[in-house]
Design a protein around this motif. Structure first.
Motif, PDB file in Angstrom:
ATOM      1  N   SER A 190      -4.079   5.133  -0.712  1.00 34.43           N
ATOM      2  CA  SER A 190      -4.698   3.946  -1.849  1.00 34.43           C
ATOM      3  C   SER A 190      -5.809   3.582  -1.787  1.00 34.43           C
ATOM      4  CB  SER A 190      -3.289   2.740  -1.497  1.00 34.43           C
ATOM      5  OG  SER A 190      -3.536   2.360  -0.320  1.00 34.43           O
ATOM      6  N   ASN A 205      -2.614 -11.129  -3.308  1.00 31.47           N
ATOM      7  CA  ASN A 205      -4.859 -10.960  -2.527  1.00 31.47           C
ATOM      8  C   ASN A 205      -5.284 -12.310  -3.797  1.00 31.47           C
ATOM      9  OD1 ASN A 205      -4.486  -9.934  -5.905  1.00 31.47           O
ATOM     10  ND2 ASN A 205      -5.550  -8.446  -5.262  1.00 31.47           N
ATOM     11  N   ARG A 206      -4.413 -13.274  -4.126  1.00 33.46           N
ATOM     12  CA  ARG A 206      -4.773 -14.690  -4.275  1.00 33.46           C
ATOM     13  C   ARG A 206      -4.986 -16.087  -3.805  1.00 33.46           C
ATOM     14  NH1 ARG A 206      -5.883 -13.008  -9.992  1.00 33.46           N
ATOM     15  NH2 ARG A 206      -5.854 -10.843  -9.694  1.00 33.46           N
ATOM     16  N   ASN A 229       1.833   1.858  -3.385  1.00 29.45           N
ATOM     17  CA  ASN A 229       0.422   1.669  -4.141  1.00 29.45           C
ATOM     18  C   ASN A 229       0.542   0.750  -5.136  1.00 29.45           C
ATOM     19  OD1 ASN A 229       0.812   5.163  -3.276  1.00 29.45           O
ATOM     20  ND2 ASN A 229       1.284   5.369  -4.662  1.00 29.45           N
ATOM     21  N   ARG A 230       0.571  -0.047  -4.299  1.00 26.97           N
ATOM     22  CA  ARG A 230       0.579  -1.938  -5.041  1.00 26.97           C
ATOM     23  C   ARG A 230      -0.758  -2.310  -4.292  1.00 26.97           C
ATOM     24  NH1 ARG A 230       4.004  -5.151  -4.144  1.00 26.97           N
ATOM     25  NH2 ARG A 230       5.450  -3.716  -2.394  1.00 26.97           N
ATOM     26  N   ILE A 231      -0.968  -3.247  -4.991  1.00 23.49           N
ATOM     27  CA  ILE A 231      -2.046  -3.811  -3.917  1.00 23.49           C
ATOM     28  C   ILE A 231      -1.612  -4.743  -2.625  1.00 23.49           C
ATOM     29  CG2 ILE A 231      -4.116  -5.604  -4.060  1.00 23.49           C
ATOM     30  CD1 ILE A 231      -4.604  -4.374  -6.300  1.00 23.49           C
ATOM     31  N   GLU A 241      -9.602 -10.371 -14.576  1.00 21.29           N
ATOM     32  CA  GLU A 241     -11.387  -9.964 -13.852  1.00 21.29           C
ATOM     33  C   GLU A 241     -11.662  -7.999 -14.129  1.00 21.29           C
ATOM     34  OE1 GLU A 241      -8.751 -10.648 -12.041  1.00 21.29           O
ATOM     35  OE2 GLU A 241      -9.548 -12.318 -11.337  1.00 21.29           O
ATOM     36  N   ARG A 257       0.707  -1.387   0.129  1.00 23.86           N
ATOM     37  CA  ARG A 257      -0.175   0.624   0.424  1.00 23.86           C
ATOM     38  C   ARG A 257       0.574   1.307  -0.175  1.00 23.86           C
ATOM     39  NH1 ARG A 257      -5.313   0.288  -1.258  1.00 23.86           N
ATOM     40  NH2 ARG A 257      -6.200  -1.723  -0.958  1.00 23.86           N
ATOM     41  N   LEU A 265      -3.816   6.564  -6.085  1.00 20.81           N
ATOM     42  CA  LEU A 265      -3.322   6.126  -5.370  1.00 20.81           C
ATOM     43  C   LEU A 265      -2.902   5.080  -5.432  1.00 20.81           C
ATOM     44  CD1 LEU A 265      -3.021   8.680  -2.564  1.00 20.81           C
ATOM     45  CD2 LEU A 265      -1.242   8.671  -4.675  1.00 20.81           C
ATOM     46  N   LEU A 266      -3.730   3.645  -6.119  1.00 17.85           N
ATOM     47  CA  LEU A 266      -3.665   2.346  -6.444  1.00 17.85           C
ATOM     48  C   LEU A 266      -4.022   1.910  -7.887  1.00 17.85           C
ATOM     49  CD1 LEU A 266      -3.014   0.442  -4.759  1.00 17.85           C
ATOM     50  CD2 LEU A 266      -5.438   0.257  -5.056  1.00 17.85           C
ATOM     51  N   PRO A 267      -3.158   2.303  -8.475  1.00 22.62           N
ATOM     52  CA  PRO A 267      -3.314   2.495 -10.640  1.00 22.62           C
ATOM     53  C   PRO A 267      -3.291   1.151 -10.313  1.00 22.62           C
ATOM     54  CG  PRO A 267      -1.891   3.557  -9.845  1.00 22.62           C
ATOM     55  CD  PRO A 267      -1.686   2.804  -8.692  1.00 22.62           C
ATOM     56  N   THR A 268      -3.260  -0.093 -10.032  1.00 22.99           N
ATOM     57  CA  THR A 268      -3.256  -1.533 -10.543  1.00 22.99           C
ATOM     58  C   THR A 268      -4.235  -1.755 -10.644  1.00 22.99           C
ATOM     59  OG1 THR A 268      -1.584  -1.720  -8.346  1.00 22.99           O
ATOM     60  CG2 THR A 268      -2.697  -4.037  -9.617  1.00 22.99           C
ATOM     61  N   GLN A 283      -6.435  -4.931 -11.892  1.00 28.57           N
ATOM     62  CA  GLN A 283      -6.452  -6.792 -11.728  1.00 28.57           C
ATOM     63  C   GLN A 283      -6.869  -7.182 -13.319  1.00 28.57           C
ATOM     64  OE1 GLN A 283      -6.378  -8.037  -9.064  1.00 28.57           O
ATOM     65  NE2 GLN A 283      -5.003  -6.429  -8.099  1.00 28.57           N
TER      66      GLN A 283
END
Lengths: 417, 181
Positions: free
Chosen positions: B20, A69-70, A64-66, B34, A61, B26-29, B31
């Motif tokens: 984010s 999550n898999r 700026n990534r997630i 999906e 975070r 601030l969270l450009p990812t 997925q």
């Protein structure tokens, strides 16, 4: 039948279970040892798994990534996936390595990491090993990890490993001093090396035993060492030194991946690497637990007496909840720092320990002594607090300025326009 | 004061951390499988061959097998063989038109040199295949895509091309007044 005290429930259960073994004293001792050590070995690997997940998600975070999550909900099964991956990997040992030392290094690192947990008071009457000299034991056993890291670096017969090991020795020995000296102030003020007494000293017993719920809450907080000038400075010094002591960012020079591959971990794979990884986190927990004990009031937190109980020491929320909350909070700050600060240069690292933290820690001892003897007004340190704070602030500024070094001249480019 | 820089840095990372959760920027990812893909109107990937009539792809393809693109292609990933009719006369259309997309670098030079507007850039990107030799060699049948499809992926460019072709149709090429000397 005594009324139920949620705070002491586990302790009472343990005593109840042990009361069946009264006629077999030897068995009772063995069972008592198991009952106090098995939870440590069970709980802290779980904490380690939670922390790796928190670290991966938190760092993601910040960047700026997630993050993962898999695997499961929000990637919560990621530590299990990591563990399975680690266990399935081949255990590669370099041909020319010192096989015995190479094998022993992760073990030598892990055993003290778990052992030092046993002197931390997780709650009232909930300390695995109630040693009179708990703090000394903690520091003595904790410094064994230096040896283990150098064993790993030396036995791998790899120049990067050796460099990492030598960096680790230099760093850990240097930062041991400010770490211990900032703890010395607390020991000096408490007059005891016993961790339970250090926690008890941070609680205002007459407030806690009063009938006012607000006073009961406040009495558990206001006495924390971190709210005194020497405690605040000591806490910061201790925290920074502990970052270096457990090789966390920004002091992760022994395993600086952009310079020396992975330092002492270069030649480790599979389960041994996992052991190294886990020991690092467990010792991070241990050192955060100690700074919680020394400066943040240990297991005391905003807490009230349960309304049905007339025992003046009974508490509604178990103390270990607060202990683990503080420990995890410090862990989160470590993750936050890791996401923020770049790695130090080697000479800066050593200079920071010897020229900044060490004088500040010594100054802190004097401030602590002054605070102890300064006159008080109705028990309130009206003289000691402001003067102690001022002295600590000024010495911080002065030592900082003295460390600044000569101002370098603006670089002049002769050939580039 | 000493150490303020560290606190400022920590504030920035904290802002990124909490931001984010609320701020999309601030969270450009994305997925990918999906939540769609990031193909835009400006995506250019590998070339494809345009044909006009949806019912008759092979009959109305614009390519005349002039081999200009084959000659200009920097990594030489295009291979063309012109079709010949029963008498051995060139039929002005390719019998073989292969593009090795493992070699193609997506430089778009073939598009720029083509005088017949017959080769254009595609925006597809899901080209992975378990067969790394045959699967990555796209044949004429794979490369042929309709003008409708071209309008769908790059509407502005396709409209421009259509206008240009229409103008050319209206004003037929001037017949040489004098025979070649």
């Amino acid at each position: 039948m005594t009324p139920i005290n949620p705070d002491q429930l586990i302790v009472q259960l343990t005593q109840w279970a042990l009361s069946f073994l009264d006629s077999y004293p030897l068995v009772a001792v063995l069972v008592a040892i198991l009952l106090s050590t098995v939870p440590l070995v069970a709980v802290f690997p779980i904490c380690f798994a939670i922390t790796t997940w928190l670290e991966r998600k938190g760092l993601a975070r910040i960047q700026n990534r997630i993050g993962p999550n898999r695997t499961g909900f929000l990637g919560m099964l990621q530590p299990i996936a990591d563990g399975i991956k680690m266990l399935l990997k081949e255990d590669i040992v370099p041909k020319t390595s010192d096989r015995l030392a190479h094998f022993l290094a992760p073990v030598v690192l892990m055993v003290p990491a778990f052992t030092i947990l046993s002197v931390l008071p997780f709650n009232r009457n909930m300390i695995p090993a109630a040693v009179d000299t708990g703090v000394i034991l903690f520091f003595a056993l904790g410094s064994v990890s230096t040896l283990a890291v150098f064993m790993a670096g030396w036995s791998s017969r790899n120049k990067y490993s050796l460099l990492g090991g030598m960096r680790a020795i230099a760093q850990m020995v240097s930062y041991e001093l400010p770490l211990v000296l900032s703890g010395v102030t607390v020991i000096m003020m408490t007059g005891s090396l016993d961790t339970t007494k250090i926690v008890a000293q941070q609680q205002l017993s007459e407030w806690i035993q009063s009938s006012n719920a607000g006073l009961q809450c406040l009495g558990q907080i206001i006495g924390w060492n971190v709210f005194t000038p020497w405690g605040f400075a000591g806490f910061l010094i201790f925290f920074v030194a502990s970052l270096a002591e457990i090789n966390r960012c920004p002091f992760d020079l022994p395993e600086a991946d952009s310079e020396i591959v992975a330092g002492h971990l270069t030649e480790y794979s599979g389960f041994k690497y996992a052991l190294f990884f886990m020991s690092e986190y467990v010792s991070a927990f241990a050192i955060n637990g100690l700074s919680t004990t020394l400066f943040l009031g240990g297991w005391s937190g905003p807490n009230i007496r349960p309304p049905w109980s007339d025992d003046p020491n009974a508490l509604l929320i178990p103390g270990f909840v607060w202990f683990f909350a503080k420990m995890f909070a410090l862990m989160l700050v470590m993750i936050w720092i890791r996401g923020t600060l770049p790695r130090l240069r080697v000479d800066h690292l050593m200079g920071f320990a010897w020229k900044f933290l060490l004088p500040l820690a010594i100054m802190n001892i004097f401030v602590g002594g002054f605070y102890y003897y300064a006159p008080r007004w109705h028990g309130i340190p009206v003289v000691g607090w402001p003067i102690g704070f001022l002295v600590m602030y000024l010495s911080y500024e002065c030592i900082g300025r003295l460390n600044r070094g000569p101002k370098t001249a603006q670089r002049v480019y002769h050939y580039a326009s | 004061m000493l150490g303020i820089g560290i606190l400022k840095g920590m504030a920035i990372t904290a802002k990124n951390f909490f931001g984010s959760f609320v701020n999309k920027r601030l969270l450009p990812t994305l997925q990918y499988p999906e939540a769609g893909n990031s193909v835009t109107l400006f995506s250019r990937n590998i070339p494809f061959l345009v044909y006009d009539n949806d019912e008759d792809p092979l009959g109305t393809m614009r390519c005349v097998a002039c081999k200009i693109c084959e000659k200009e292609c920097p990594p030489q990933c295009i291979y063309i063989v012109m079709e010949k009719d029963a008498n051995g006369k060139p039929a002005k259309r390719p019998k073989v038109f292969d593009i090795d997309i493992s070699v193609c670098m997506g430089c778009q030079i073939c598009v720029e040199v083509c005088p017949f507007e017959s080769i254009k850039m595609d925006s597809t990107f899901e080209l992975s295949t378990p067969d790394r030799f045959e699967g990555l060699l796209l044949k004429r049948e794979h490369l042929l895509k309709s003008n409708t499809y071209f309008h769908k992926i790059h509407p502005d460019e396709a409209q421009e091309v259509d206008d240009r072709l229409a103008a050319k149709q209206k004003k037929p090429a001037p017949t040489p007044s004098t025979p070649a000397a």
